[in-house]
Design a protein around this motif. Structure first.
Motif, PDB file in Angstrom:
ATOM      1  N   THR A  32      -4.066  -3.688   1.811  1.00 52.22           N
ATOM      2  CA  THR A  32      -5.159  -2.711   1.722  1.00 52.22           C
ATOM      3  C   THR A  32      -4.599  -1.308   1.459  1.00 52.22           C
ATOM      4  OG1 THR A  32      -6.537  -4.013   3.234  1.00 52.22           O
ATOM      5  CG2 THR A  32      -7.097  -1.683   2.965  1.00 52.22           C
ATOM      6  N   ILE A  33      -3.544  -0.968   2.188  1.00 47.07           N
ATOM      7  CA  ILE A  33      -2.898   0.336   1.997  1.00 47.07           C
ATOM      8  C   ILE A  33      -2.304   0.436   0.599  1.00 47.07           C
ATOM      9  CG2 ILE A  33      -0.975   1.800   2.762  1.00 47.07           C
ATOM     10  CD1 ILE A  33      -1.474   0.674   5.610  1.00 47.07           C
ATOM     11  N   SER A  36      -4.899   1.098  -2.096  1.00 44.00           N
ATOM     12  CA  SER A  36      -5.348   2.491  -2.104  1.00 44.00           C
ATOM     13  C   SER A  36      -4.297   3.410  -2.721  1.00 44.00           C
ATOM     14  CB  SER A  36      -5.658   2.942  -0.666  1.00 44.00           C
ATOM     15  OG  SER A  36      -6.724   2.193  -0.125  1.00 44.00           O
ATOM     16  N   GLN A  39      -4.479   2.931  -6.501  1.00 43.86           N
ATOM     17  CA  GLN A  39      -5.684   3.541  -7.067  1.00 43.86           C
ATOM     18  C   GLN A  39      -5.518   5.049  -7.214  1.00 43.86           C
ATOM     19  OE1 GLN A  39      -8.702   2.129  -4.322  1.00 43.86           O
ATOM     20  NE2 GLN A  39      -9.285   0.430  -5.669  1.00 43.86           N
ATOM     21  N   ARG A  40      -4.948   5.702  -6.209  1.00 45.15           N
ATOM     22  CA  ARG A  40      -4.725   7.146  -6.290  1.00 45.15           C
ATOM     23  C   ARG A  40      -3.685   7.485  -7.367  1.00 45.15           C
ATOM     24  NH1 ARG A  40      -6.616  10.268  -1.983  1.00 45.15           N
ATOM     25  NH2 ARG A  40      -8.559   9.268  -1.283  1.00 45.15           N
ATOM     26  N   ILE A  47      -2.201  10.497  -1.763  1.00 42.72           N
ATOM     27  CA  ILE A  47      -2.942   9.847  -0.683  1.00 42.72           C
ATOM     28  C   ILE A  47      -2.264  10.211   0.625  1.00 42.72           C
ATOM     29  CG2 ILE A  47      -1.606   7.681  -0.910  1.00 42.72           C
ATOM     30  CD1 ILE A  47      -4.149   6.187  -0.003  1.00 42.72           C
ATOM     31  N   ASP A 146      -6.534   9.819   4.683  1.00 36.83           N
ATOM     32  CA  ASP A 146      -7.321   8.792   3.993  1.00 36.83           C
ATOM     33  C   ASP A 146      -7.344   7.483   4.764  1.00 36.83           C
ATOM     34  OD1 ASP A 146      -8.037  10.135   1.386  1.00 36.83           O
ATOM     35  OD2 ASP A 146      -5.868  10.400   1.355  1.00 36.83           O
ATOM     36  N   ILE A 147      -6.179   7.052   5.247  1.00 32.45           N
ATOM     37  CA  ILE A 147      -6.092   5.815   6.027  1.00 32.45           C
ATOM     38  C   ILE A 147      -5.260   6.096   7.266  1.00 32.45           C
ATOM     39  CG2 ILE A 147      -5.304   3.421   6.090  1.00 32.45           C
ATOM     40  CD1 ILE A 147      -5.616   3.311   3.071  1.00 32.45           C
TER      41      ILE A 147
END
Length: 639
Positions: A32-33, A36, A39-40, A47, A146-147
């Motif tokens: 999941t990390i 992300s 994507q950034r 991120i 963000d996370i």
């Protein structure tokens, strides 16, 4: 029981995902990390990750490192802020979170050094308040986290926000709870060396993150997970404030999920898909709830406690009672290796072969006698070919003063002229060891020679315990698995070398029975790694013809016991056998009174073992079964 079958409904106020094990859950979070981050990168943006330390996120970091090395995942656009750091704490100290993060993540990826932020544990105290204010401000300037990755302490803390913390708290200096300090003792030489304070992001700082993933692995986290996700929000459980966050998810394994209502008593929140395991769990729960033996439970008892659908769909109360009583009765056996020339259709172990080859795997050099000493003695007395295999040296769990005492004894023995052939060579070693121990700093790792001495102390104690149980030298095996030999409480992951050592021993002995520690509440994690190595060994050996007749039994007891509905073999222990087990445990003198890593239980190991064994017998008696002095419990692992 397959816990995942009963996710019908929940009373959780935070979404909670239950994974089969920590490895599977950690891999998902890491992916999941990584998604992300990528994507950034495609958007040409950075991120911001909030990172945690402790044992919970280690496998997440290991998976991120793997993806960097094998899949080209870059961290050049990643900015990190760590949750906390002990205060005071030098960055190069063994226990520092700077060192932790470098060891498990930063030294293995391409993150820019200027993008790493960890609270500074070296600041003068008069500068800490302004530093903390600027820490929060930096996060805000960069657009927020963000996370956010979190663990959870047994006090319910997130970061080092201890009980009493409010959701209005920002990054600050805090005083650590006594329980948190005891839990941290595993990383420090003594209780006096554990810091009293720490710098931590506040709860308000944490709640500003866009997404939060909290990780909790192991049975010792089960109670606090339940309180955080099911109970009311309260400062006494700071993690409960996460109920206010719109995008928080808990990731737990089956051990940490045990106390959640949907697993502990799912019949209270919905219609269940009943199977024999769940029926057994429900009947035991009902018996304990109303304080009656199983055979005295009535239809009214079932109806008044949310189990009416069980008696309506399955059978009358009397028939259910008989079925579960017989199931529990059939777990009891005084023949843990199987009773020769007996009908074994309702016994936990096979009657044939009458004399079995047995390996007892012991993660530390004393787990065999602590957790299954009575069964160990009985297997030997009943004529089985018993071997014991000590998986790790256990060298870090020896006090420096014990090592010093042994070295001084050897030096005096050498000086007496009893060993003139090697006197000069040994003198050099003794002087090196004595110099190190006399000048050792609180955060200093033992040199190889000291670790060797400490390992020999534990080896001698283990040998004495095994001999007391009736084994000869050729049936005592010291595996010294490499993963353990770091000289610190932080261990390496299990590797091929570890597995090969176990595979070689099993191929040599070709056992009919294997006993292994399934005590996953071990706060130091060694039991988990040792069990993983055994599972991996069985996987490698699965094509061998003899392995199909090899049964794996898991014991507990040092830290946690099997729940009654999980027990598949219950071995009664008489008062005399319990005393003999205690004497076997006493052979481990370096672990007597106050070992270096006692965990969160103040009792000595022999006291923990006896109390748990007696409690198991007490539970059986209260359910209406025979009364015994004590019981050791096992569960069979089926591959």
């Amino acid at each position: 029981m397959d816990f995942l079958k009963y996710q019908l409904k929940s009373v959780e106020k935070i979404p909670t995902k239950v994974w089969a094990d920590a490895r599977e859950g950690s891999k998902h979070v890491a992916q999941t990390i990584a998604l992300s981050i990528r994507q950034r990168q495609q958007e040409g943006e950075h991120i911001v990750l909030g990172l945690a330390t402790g044992s919970s996120p280690i496998q997440v970091y290991q998976e991120l490192v793997r993806m960097h090395k094998e899949e080209g995942l870059s961290f050049k656009n990643v900015i990190t802020f760590n949750l906390d750091e002990y205060y005071p704490m030098k960055p190069d100290a063994q226990q520092s979170y700077v060192r932790f993060m470098r060891e498990y993540l930063f030294d293995h990826i391409d993150i820019k050094k200027e993008n790493i932020h960890i609270p500074d544990g070296t600041l003068p105290i008069e500068q800490v308040e302004e530093y903390c204010r600027q820490y929060d401000k930096k996060i805000e300037i960069l657009g927020g986290i963000d996370i956010q990755l979190l663990g959870i302490g047994r006090t319910g803390h997130i970061g080092f926000n201890e009980p009493g913390s409010w959701d209005t708290s920002d990054t600050r200096l805090v005083r650590l709870d006594a329980l948190t300090r005891r839990d941290a003792l595993k990383d420090f030489p003594s209780e006096e060396d554990v810091p009293y304070r720490a710098m931590t992001m506040g709860i308000r700082s944490i709640l500003k993150a866009k997404a939060i993933h909290l990780l909790a692995w192991g049975q010792h986290k089960a109670e606090v997970v339940k309180r955080a996700v099911e109970d009311e929000i309260t400062p006494s459980i700071p993690s409960s404030f996460l109920q206010k966050h719109p995008n928080t998810r808990f990731h737990v394994d089956t051990g940490a999920a045990e106390c959640l209502t949907k697993y502990e008593s799912p019949w209270l929140i919905g219609i269940c898909n009943w199977d024999d395991d769940l029926i057994c769990k429900a009947v035991i729960w009902l018996s304990q709830k109303v304080g009656k033996p199983i055979l005295k439970l009535t239809s009214e008892d079932y109806n008044e406690h949310g189990l009416s659908d069980l008696t309506l769909e399955y059978a009358a109360a009397y028939e259910i009672n008989i079925k579960i009583f017989n199931r529990l009765q059939h777990t009891i056996t005084g023949w843990p290796g199987g009773k020769p020339n007996a009908d074994d259709s309702t016994r936990p172990e096979r009657a044939k072969p009458a004399k079995k080859r047995v390996i007892i795997f012991s993660p530390h050099p004393d787990d065999d006698v602590i957790s299954m000493g009575g069964t160990f003695l009985r297997l030997v007395e009943q004529g089985h070919d018993v071997h014991v295999a000590y998986q790790t040296s256990g060298n870090i769990a020896v006090h420096d003063y014990d090592a010093l005492r042994f070295v001084e004894f050897l030096q005096e023995y050498n000086d007496s002229g009893a060993n003139n052939g090697f006197k000069d060579e040994l003198d050099k070693k003794y002087k090196k060891i004595l110099k190190f121990l006399n000048n050792k700093k609180s955060d200093e790792m033992d040199i190889a020679e000291v670790r060797s001495v400490k390992g020999l102390i534990r080896r001698g104690e283990a040998r004495a315990g095994a001999r007391f149980c009736g084994l000869n030298e050729d049936h005592i095996h010291f595996l010294d698995l490499p993963f353990y030999e770091t000289g610190r409480t932080r261990k390496n992951p299990v590797g091929e070398d570890d597995v090969k050592i176990i595979v070689d021993l099993m191929e040599k002995i070709k056992p009919h029975q294997v006993f292994a520690a399934g005590d996953l509440a071990d706060p130091h994690g060694t039991h988990r790694v040792c069990l993983d190595a055994i599972f991996m060994s069985f996987e490698k050996l699965k094509e061998e013809s003899w392995i199909k007749d090899c049964w794996l039994w898991l014991y507990r007891g040092a830290w946690h016991e099997w729940s009654t509905h999980e027990i598949e073999m219950a071995v009664p222990i008489s008062p005399e056998q319990l005393l003999k087990k205690r004497r076997a445990i006493f052979m481990h003198q370096s672990q007597k009174d106050r070992p270096p890593f006692p965990g969160n239980d103040e009792r000595e190991f022999w006291q923990r073992a006896e109390d748990r064994n007696r409690e198991s017998a007490h539970i059986y008696r209260k359910l209406g079964l025979a009364e015994y002095e004590a019981i050791e419990a096992f569960r069979r692992w089926k591959f």
